[in-house]
Design a protein around this motif. Sequence first.
Motif, PDB file in Angstrom:
ATOM      1  N   MET A  45       0.512   5.150   1.726  1.00 19.85           N
ATOM      2  CA  MET A  45       1.241   6.522   2.168  1.00 19.85           C
ATOM      3  C   MET A  45       0.477   7.768   2.086  1.00 19.85           C
ATOM      4  SD  MET A  45       2.925   9.224   0.563  1.00 19.85           S
ATOM      5  CE  MET A  45       2.781   8.777  -1.031  1.00 19.85           C
ATOM      6  N   LEU A  46      -0.284   7.769   0.959  1.00 18.29           N
ATOM      7  CA  LEU A  46      -1.098   9.055   0.558  1.00 18.29           C
ATOM      8  C   LEU A  46      -2.076   9.205   1.713  1.00 18.29           C
ATOM      9  CD1 LEU A  46      -1.583   8.848  -3.290  1.00 18.29           C
ATOM     10  CD2 LEU A  46      -0.205  10.471  -1.904  1.00 18.29           C
ATOM     11  N   LYS A  47      -2.640   8.100   2.189  1.00 22.43           N
ATOM     12  CA  LYS A  47      -3.709   7.977   2.933  1.00 22.43           C
ATOM     13  C   LYS A  47      -3.324   8.561   4.391  1.00 22.43           C
ATOM     14  CE  LYS A  47      -8.469   7.420   3.133  1.00 22.43           C
ATOM     15  NZ  LYS A  47      -9.511   7.974   2.210  1.00 22.43           N
ATOM     16  N   GLN A  48      -2.239   7.853   4.871  1.00 23.32           N
ATOM     17  CA  GLN A  48      -2.096   7.894   6.346  1.00 23.32           C
ATOM     18  C   GLN A  48      -0.798   8.854   6.715  1.00 23.32           C
ATOM     19  OE1 GLN A  48      -1.109   3.916   7.383  1.00 23.32           O
ATOM     20  NE2 GLN A  48      -3.022   2.918   6.495  1.00 23.32           N
ATOM     21  N   SER A  49       0.031   9.345   5.785  1.00 25.02           N
ATOM     22  CA  SER A  49       1.081  10.400   6.103  1.00 25.02           C
ATOM     23  C   SER A  49       0.666  11.819   5.765  1.00 25.02           C
ATOM     24  CB  SER A  49       2.279   9.869   5.461  1.00 25.02           C
ATOM     25  OG  SER A  49       2.334  10.159   4.033  1.00 25.02           O
ATOM     26  N   ASN A  50       1.566  12.763   5.873  1.00 22.58           N
ATOM     27  CA  ASN A  50       1.326  14.132   5.810  1.00 22.58           C
ATOM     28  C   ASN A  50       2.058  14.414   4.412  1.00 22.58           C
ATOM     29  OD1 ASN A  50      -0.319  14.714   7.958  1.00 22.58           O
ATOM     30  ND2 ASN A  50       1.743  14.826   9.194  1.00 22.58           N
ATOM     31  N   SER A  51       2.771  13.441   3.754  1.00 21.74           N
ATOM     32  CA  SER A  51       3.389  13.688   2.375  1.00 21.74           C
ATOM     33  C   SER A  51       2.420  14.132   1.473  1.00 21.74           C
ATOM     34  CB  SER A  51       3.905  12.231   2.030  1.00 21.74           C
ATOM     35  OG  SER A  51       4.967  11.886   2.845  1.00 21.74           O
ATOM     36  N   SER A  52       2.968  14.916   0.587  1.00 26.82           N
ATOM     37  CA  SER A  52       2.011  15.268  -0.375  1.00 26.82           C
ATOM     38  C   SER A  52       2.909  15.389  -1.808  1.00 26.82           C
ATOM     39  CB  SER A  52       1.692  16.972  -0.214  1.00 26.82           C
ATOM     40  OG  SER A  52       0.752  17.642  -1.028  1.00 26.82           O
TER      41      SER A  52
END
Length: 218
Positions: A45-52
């Motif tokens: 999730m951290l690597k592939q999405s824009n979520s922070s």
Amino acid sequence: ETANCDEIFEFGEYDLMDVIDEFEKETGIKVNYTTYETNEELYNMLKQSNSSYDVICPSEYMISKLIRENMLLELNYDNIPNYANLSELFKKLSCDPESKYTVCYNWGVTAMVYNTKMVKNKPTDWDALWDESLKGNILMFNNSRDAMAVAMQQLGINPATCTKEDVDKATEKLKEQKPLVKKYVMDQVFNEMQNNQSAIAAYYAGDYLYVAQENPDL
């Protein structure tokens, strides 16, 4: 005074706090809280999405990976005054020896939980998770660190000082176990063990206390 585990659990039942709700009331800050079943799901999730996210809670081996890949920011300890009350045992961990990026959130031990109605002989060591008579009723960690550590303990290897050769040996041991395993699980262990759907599992001792309250046969 000391209290036994049952007493501690009773205290918890009557004194639960919704920490996020209380934090939002006190600070006015809206919390976005997400859970992930495995460290690998969190990493993807951290690597592939824009979520922070401002704060994440991965295991030690994943922390090491995140540090190597420059995915973590250094902490400002001026914002964490309670760090002074943390035991020295939980500072300067091997995954972050200078404590630049992490504060220990949780600690515990890994246990083996089994159903006394489904397992005839009381297990005395990790060999029980390789017992062919329990084929199809064994649950194993869906977590590389814990699964590898169990296999190493079963082989008499110290995970803290293991070599590449030791890792290969543990990998082969887990391959031997695979045909016997019903599922590789994390949180599914609760339903499986509470509802007599599986006979034996490796999981965390604190969670065992919870499932044992729900099913006296564990």
